[in-house]
Design a protein around this motif. Structure first.
Motif, PDB file in Angstrom:
ATOM      1  N   TYR A 148       4.786   3.526  -5.125  1.00 36.59           N
ATOM      2  CA  TYR A 148       5.091   4.956  -5.218  1.00 36.59           C
ATOM      3  C   TYR A 148       6.076   5.181  -6.362  1.00 36.59           C
ATOM      4  CZ  TYR A 148       3.258   5.059  -0.418  1.00 36.59           C
ATOM      5  OH  TYR A 148       2.468   4.926   0.705  1.00 36.59           O
ATOM      6  N   THR A 149       6.010   6.366  -6.950  1.00 34.17           N
ATOM      7  CA  THR A 149       7.075   6.828  -7.835  1.00 34.17           C
ATOM      8  C   THR A 149       7.884   7.864  -7.061  1.00 34.17           C
ATOM      9  OG1 THR A 149       5.645   8.534  -8.809  1.00 34.17           O
ATOM     10  CG2 THR A 149       5.756   6.400  -9.935  1.00 34.17           C
ATOM     11  N   TYR A 150       9.186   7.962  -7.403  1.00 35.99           N
ATOM     12  CA  TYR A 150      10.093   8.810  -6.638  1.00 35.99           C
ATOM     13  C   TYR A 150      10.750   9.845  -7.551  1.00 35.99           C
ATOM     14  CZ  TYR A 150       9.575   5.200  -3.066  1.00 35.99           C
ATOM     15  OH  TYR A 150       9.067   4.313  -2.146  1.00 35.99           O
ATOM     16  N   SER A 151      10.847  11.062  -7.049  1.00 35.69           N
ATOM     17  CA  SER A 151      11.554  12.136  -7.739  1.00 35.69           C
ATOM     18  C   SER A 151      12.330  12.914  -6.684  1.00 35.69           C
ATOM     19  CB  SER A 151      10.576  13.047  -8.477  1.00 35.69           C
ATOM     20  OG  SER A 151      11.253  14.112  -9.101  1.00 35.69           O
ATOM     21  N   GLY A 152      13.628  12.623  -6.581  1.00 36.57           N
ATOM     22  CA  GLY A 152      14.424  13.213  -5.505  1.00 36.57           C
ATOM     23  C   GLY A 152      13.934  12.707  -4.164  1.00 36.57           C
ATOM     24  N   ASP A 153      13.626  13.624  -3.263  1.00 38.14           N
ATOM     25  CA  ASP A 153      13.118  13.259  -1.943  1.00 38.14           C
ATOM     26  C   ASP A 153      11.594  13.146  -1.918  1.00 38.14           C
ATOM     27  OD1 ASP A 153      15.695  13.254  -0.914  1.00 38.14           O
ATOM     28  OD2 ASP A 153      15.618  15.396  -0.386  1.00 38.14           O
ATOM     29  N   GLU A 154      10.962  13.410  -3.057  1.00 38.82           N
ATOM     30  CA  GLU A 154       9.496  13.396  -3.118  1.00 38.82           C
ATOM     31  C   GLU A 154       8.998  12.051  -3.638  1.00 38.82           C
ATOM     32  OE1 GLU A 154       5.852  15.724  -5.442  1.00 38.82           O
ATOM     33  OE2 GLU A 154       7.916  16.473  -5.544  1.00 38.82           O
ATOM     34  N   LYS A 155       7.990  11.492  -2.993  1.00 39.93           N
ATOM     35  CA  LYS A 155       7.378  10.267  -3.479  1.00 39.93           C
ATOM     36  C   LYS A 155       5.885  10.488  -3.670  1.00 39.93           C
ATOM     37  CE  LYS A 155       6.427   7.851   0.918  1.00 39.93           C
ATOM     38  NZ  LYS A 155       6.682   6.585   1.668  1.00 39.93           N
ATOM     39  N   THR A 156       5.340   9.840  -4.706  1.00 42.59           N
ATOM     40  CA  THR A 156       3.939  10.007  -5.063  1.00 42.59           C
ATOM     41  C   THR A 156       3.256   8.652  -5.050  1.00 42.59           C
ATOM     42  OG1 THR A 156       4.521  11.885  -6.487  1.00 42.59           O
ATOM     43  CG2 THR A 156       2.339  10.880  -6.790  1.00 42.59           C
ATOM     44  N   PHE A 157       2.142   8.566  -4.344  1.00 41.54           N
ATOM     45  CA  PHE A 157       1.356   7.332  -4.269  1.00 41.54           C
ATOM     46  C   PHE A 157       0.689   7.072  -5.616  1.00 41.54           C
ATOM     47  CE2 PHE A 157      -2.922   5.534  -2.902  1.00 41.54           C
ATOM     48  CZ  PHE A 157      -2.462   4.224  -2.858  1.00 41.54           C
ATOM     49  N   THR A 158       0.947   5.906  -6.205  1.00 37.89           N
ATOM     50  CA  THR A 158       0.450   5.637  -7.555  1.00 37.89           C
ATOM     51  C   THR A 158      -0.333   4.344  -7.699  1.00 37.89           C
ATOM     52  OG1 THR A 158       2.564   4.569  -8.128  1.00 37.89           O
ATOM     53  CG2 THR A 158       2.325   6.924  -8.653  1.00 37.89           C
ATOM     54  N   SER A 159      -0.222   3.407  -6.744  1.00 37.09           N
ATOM     55  CA  SER A 159      -0.878   2.123  -6.946  1.00 37.09           C
ATOM     56  C   SER A 159      -1.037   1.390  -5.625  1.00 37.09           C
ATOM     57  CB  SER A 159      -0.083   1.253  -7.929  1.00 37.09           C
ATOM     58  OG  SER A 159       1.227   1.010  -7.431  1.00 37.09           O
ATOM     59  N   ASN A 160      -1.899   0.359  -5.648  1.00 32.50           N
ATOM     60  CA  ASN A 160      -2.147  -0.455  -4.467  1.00 32.50           C
ATOM     61  C   ASN A 160      -2.812  -1.757  -4.928  1.00 32.50           C
ATOM     62  OD1 ASN A 160      -2.294  -1.239  -1.808  1.00 32.50           O
ATOM     63  ND2 ASN A 160      -3.623   0.429  -1.134  1.00 32.50           N
ATOM     64  N   PHE A 161      -3.104  -2.646  -4.001  1.00 30.49           N
ATOM     65  CA  PHE A 161      -3.835  -3.860  -4.348  1.00 30.49           C
ATOM     66  C   PHE A 161      -5.206  -3.480  -4.922  1.00 30.49           C
ATOM     67  CE2 PHE A 161      -6.803  -7.276  -2.947  1.00 30.49           C
ATOM     68  CZ  PHE A 161      -6.333  -8.258  -3.809  1.00 30.49           C
ATOM     69  N   LEU A 162      -5.531  -4.043  -6.079  1.00 36.58           N
ATOM     70  CA  LEU A 162      -6.762  -3.738  -6.821  1.00 36.58           C
ATOM     71  C   LEU A 162      -6.816  -2.294  -7.312  1.00 36.58           C
ATOM     72  CD1 LEU A 162      -9.513  -5.670  -4.804  1.00 36.58           C
ATOM     73  CD2 LEU A 162      -8.306  -6.400  -6.861  1.00 36.58           C
ATOM     74  N   ALA A 163      -5.661  -1.656  -7.377  1.00 37.51           N
ATOM     75  CA  ALA A 163      -5.612  -0.283  -7.882  1.00 37.51           C
ATOM     76  C   ALA A 163      -4.249  -0.041  -8.544  1.00 37.51           C
ATOM     77  CB  ALA A 163      -5.861   0.706  -6.745  1.00 37.51           C
ATOM     78  N   PRO A 164      -4.050  -0.434  -9.796  1.00 35.75           N
ATOM     79  CA  PRO A 164      -5.090  -1.035 -10.612  1.00 35.75           C
ATOM     80  C   PRO A 164      -5.106  -2.565 -10.512  1.00 35.75           C
ATOM     81  CG  PRO A 164      -3.159  -0.667 -11.954  1.00 35.75           C
ATOM     82  CD  PRO A 164      -2.807  -0.174 -10.563  1.00 35.75           C
TER      83      PRO A 164
END
Length: 309
Positions: A148-164
């Motif tokens: 995840y990337t984080y901006s304040g209290d907000e987190k965004t799902f960005t990656s996982n196993f095999l992604a990329p």
């Protein structure tokens, strides 16, 4: 006559017992000897295997602390390196596997990872001369858990196993001018970028078209690998990968660089510093609007257990 026969039998028995006793003593002496390699024996090992594992842990707790800080914090970093090198005649086969994982937990930020990478590199070579090989190379690189990337209290799902995940197949020349330095260059390399996650592929991340799970790139590739014992206590391991995609913006060279310094403090305790630098023009997760590429830098310093085997 009977007395002579008895005396002869007794004498033979004594001689046999003495002979057996001497044989037993010789066997005991030989079994206790250490076996040393004959100086004339110059045969080399065909396989050389080994690795290194490091584990660092730090924890802090505060109560009524005027200087301020989180009430609780804990950080874990770990690194595993395995290698298997084959050399016989003109044929060589180098294999390395690296895995990094870091985790941090604080009262204000909560739990999150700060390092996650798996990297398998396999390279076959046929010797053209003592410093130059005709080689084929395979590389797989991804991560283990969700990112995840984080901006304040907000987190965004960005990656996982095999992604990329990045799968690279290449043929070229491997130049080894000095010990522990390898420079591999290929003008023709095929690289697959995999995004095996529906929500991420729907966003068209990592250069993969929206809704697709993979894309193929054709380009030029170079990798430089170097290890060194700087002195009796400090060692260094580094790698630099460069890739230019002929199909799209070949002037924007992708960079992947890892550096690891280790300082031996005792037989199993060491301090480490790792510095990773990545630039990929297709990773557009940064900037004000989170839609532009950027140089990714990760620096981790730690002290703890380190075991070589």
């Amino acid at each position: 006559m009977k007395q002579l026969f008895l005396m002869s039998t007794l004498l033979m028995s004594i001689l046999l017992v003495n002979a057996q006793d001497k044989t037993i003593r010789n066997l005991q002496t030989e079994s206790g000897r250490s076996i040393k390699k004959d100086a004339a024996d110059t045969a080399k090992k065909i396989w050389k295997t080994g690795g290194m594992f490091s584990f660092n842990l730090s924890q802090a707790a505060l109560s009524n602390w005027a200087a301020g800080g989180d009430d609780f914090s804990m950080a874990i970093t770990s690194y595993l390196n395995l290698y298997a090198f084959y050399k016989h005649g003109k044929h060589s086969w180098d294999n390395t596997f690296d895995a990094n994982f870091g985790y941090v937990n604080t009262t204000s930020l909560g739990a999150r990872k700060n390092d996650d990478r798996i990297d398998l590199l396999s390279k076959y070579g046929y010797e053209l001369n003592p410093k130059l090989n005709l080689s084929g190379l395979f590389n797989f690189r991804s991560q283990m858990l969700k990112g995840y990337t984080y901006s304040g209290d907000e987190k965004t799902f960005t990656s996982n196993f095999l992604a990329p995940a990045y799968v690279l197949v290449s043929a070229g020349l491997d130049y080894k001018p000095v010990k522990n330095l390898s420079i591999f260059v290929s003008p023709m390399t095929s690289r697959w970028v995999i995004v095996n996650n529906d929500s991420l592929s729907a966003k068209g991340l990592y250069g993969v078209d929206t809704g697709r799970h993979s894309t193929n790139e054709l380009g030029a590739y170079a990798t430089i690998n170097y290890t060194a014992n700087i002195n009796k206590t400090v060692t260094y391991k580094g790698r630099l990968d460069l890739f230019s995609n002929y199909k799209s913006h070949p002037q924007n060279v992708d960079i992947f660089m890892t550096n690891m310094f280790a300082v031996k403090l005792s037989r199993v305790i060491s301090a480490t510093w790792s510095l990773d630098i990545i630039y990929d023009d297709d990773v557009k997760l940064f900037g004000k609007d989170k839609n532009s590429a950027g140089t990714q830098i990760k620096s981790v310093v730690g002290a703890g257990l380190m075991v070589k085997f």
